[in-house]
Design a protein around this motif. Structure first.
Motif, PDB file in Angstrom:
ATOM      1  N   MET A  90      -2.114  -0.816  -5.865  1.00  0.00           N
ATOM      2  CA  MET A  90      -1.244  -1.889  -6.329  1.00  0.00           C
ATOM      3  C   MET A  90       0.121  -1.748  -5.677  1.00  0.00           C
ATOM      4  SD  MET A  90      -2.321  -1.945 -10.355  1.00  0.00           S
ATOM      5  CE  MET A  90      -1.537  -0.379 -10.698  1.00  0.00           C
ATOM      6  N   ASN A  91       0.475  -2.713  -4.868  1.00  0.00           N
ATOM      7  CA  ASN A  91       1.775  -2.744  -4.197  1.00  0.00           C
ATOM      8  C   ASN A  91       2.625  -3.892  -4.736  1.00  0.00           C
ATOM      9  OD1 ASN A  91       1.010  -0.598  -2.488  1.00  0.00           O
ATOM     10  ND2 ASN A  91       0.129  -2.013  -0.992  1.00  0.00           N
ATOM     11  N   SER A  92       3.905  -3.827  -4.448  1.00  0.00           N
ATOM     12  CA  SER A  92       4.840  -4.896  -4.838  1.00  0.00           C
ATOM     13  C   SER A  92       4.666  -5.267  -6.306  1.00  0.00           C
ATOM     14  CB  SER A  92       4.638  -6.130  -3.946  1.00  0.00           C
ATOM     15  OG  SER A  92       4.804  -5.809  -2.587  1.00  0.00           O
ATOM     16  N   LEU A  93       4.634  -4.263  -7.141  1.00  0.00           N
ATOM     17  CA  LEU A  93       4.374  -4.496  -8.563  1.00  0.00           C
ATOM     18  C   LEU A  93       5.483  -5.313  -9.211  1.00  0.00           C
ATOM     19  CD1 LEU A  93       2.853  -1.038  -9.398  1.00  0.00           C
ATOM     20  CD2 LEU A  93       1.769  -3.237  -9.888  1.00  0.00           C
ATOM     21  N   LYS A  94       5.070  -6.130 -10.166  1.00  0.00           N
ATOM     22  CA  LYS A  94       5.977  -7.007 -10.888  1.00  0.00           C
ATOM     23  C   LYS A  94       5.905  -6.679 -12.381  1.00  0.00           C
ATOM     24  CE  LYS A  94       4.814 -10.772  -7.690  1.00  0.00           C
ATOM     25  NZ  LYS A  94       4.283 -12.158  -7.582  1.00  0.00           N
ATOM     26  N   ASP A 105       2.788  -7.489 -14.211  1.00  0.00           N
ATOM     27  CA  ASP A 105       1.592  -6.683 -14.002  1.00  0.00           C
ATOM     28  C   ASP A 105       1.420  -5.636 -15.103  1.00  0.00           C
ATOM     29  OD1 ASP A 105       2.355  -6.704 -10.505  1.00  0.00           O
ATOM     30  OD2 ASP A 105       0.814  -7.896 -11.516  1.00  0.00           O
ATOM     31  N   ARG A 120      -1.388  -8.269  -2.779  1.00  0.00           N
ATOM     32  CA  ARG A 120      -0.627  -7.125  -3.320  1.00  0.00           C
ATOM     33  C   ARG A 120      -1.538  -5.971  -3.733  1.00  0.00           C
ATOM     34  NH1 ARG A 120       2.153  -7.616  -7.929  1.00  0.00           N
ATOM     35  NH2 ARG A 120       0.802  -9.216  -8.825  1.00  0.00           N
ATOM     36  N   SER A 151       4.731   0.964  -6.196  1.00  0.00           N
ATOM     37  CA  SER A 151       3.285   1.012  -5.980  1.00  0.00           C
ATOM     38  C   SER A 151       2.640   2.066  -6.877  1.00  0.00           C
ATOM     39  CB  SER A 151       2.976   1.359  -4.518  1.00  0.00           C
ATOM     40  OG  SER A 151       3.476   0.384  -3.636  1.00  0.00           O
ATOM     41  N   VAL A 161      -2.878 -11.514  -7.912  1.00  0.00           N
ATOM     42  CA  VAL A 161      -2.707 -10.202  -7.256  1.00  0.00           C
ATOM     43  C   VAL A 161      -3.081 -10.231  -5.774  1.00  0.00           C
ATOM     44  CG1 VAL A 161      -3.174  -9.072  -9.454  1.00  0.00           C
ATOM     45  CG2 VAL A 161      -5.015  -9.274  -7.763  1.00  0.00           C
TER      46      VAL A 161
END
Length: 121
Positions: free
Chosen positions: A83-87, A90, A67, A17, A64
């Protein structure tokens, strides 16, 4: 002239995050709808999230939703992007932008310089 300064970017592992902040110089910050955009290398700039002047309505890109969370503190002249659960997808340069309007739809009038977000796999 509104000056926008982003901060909070960095390098994070996938699943992690970050919280981005955008501080505005404008005393009438509450008169501006705000947006977060991003641009990855070789890609066009895209809207990530947007928020109305009061914060009562928000918009998120499909990529997004669930997330990321946009919020604002008008007393601090600041808009945030949690920003959570970033990929890895992103990864981009993230910009905030301001529009002197009740609507958060483009076009935007003022832009920050951006803060880099890099998500490692």
């Amino acid at each position: 002239q509104v000056q926008l300064v982003e901060s909070g970017g960095g390098l994070v592992q996938a699943g992690g995050s970050l919280r981005l902040s955008c501080a505005a110089s404008e005393r009438t910050f509450s008169s501006y709808a705000m947006g977060w955009f991003r641009q990855a290398p070789g890609k066009e700039r895209e809207v990530v999230a947007a928020i109305t002047r009061s914060g009562g309505s928000t918009y998120y890109a499909d990529s997004v939703k669930g997330r990321f969370t946009i919020s604002r503190d008008n007393a601090k002249n600041t808009v945030y992007l949690r920003m959570n659960s970033l990929k890895p997808e992103d990864t981009a340069l993230y910009y905030c932008a301001a529009r002197r309007s009740a609507s958060y739809y483009p076009p935007y009038d003022y832009w920050g310089q951006g803060t880099q977000v890099t998500v490692s796999s």
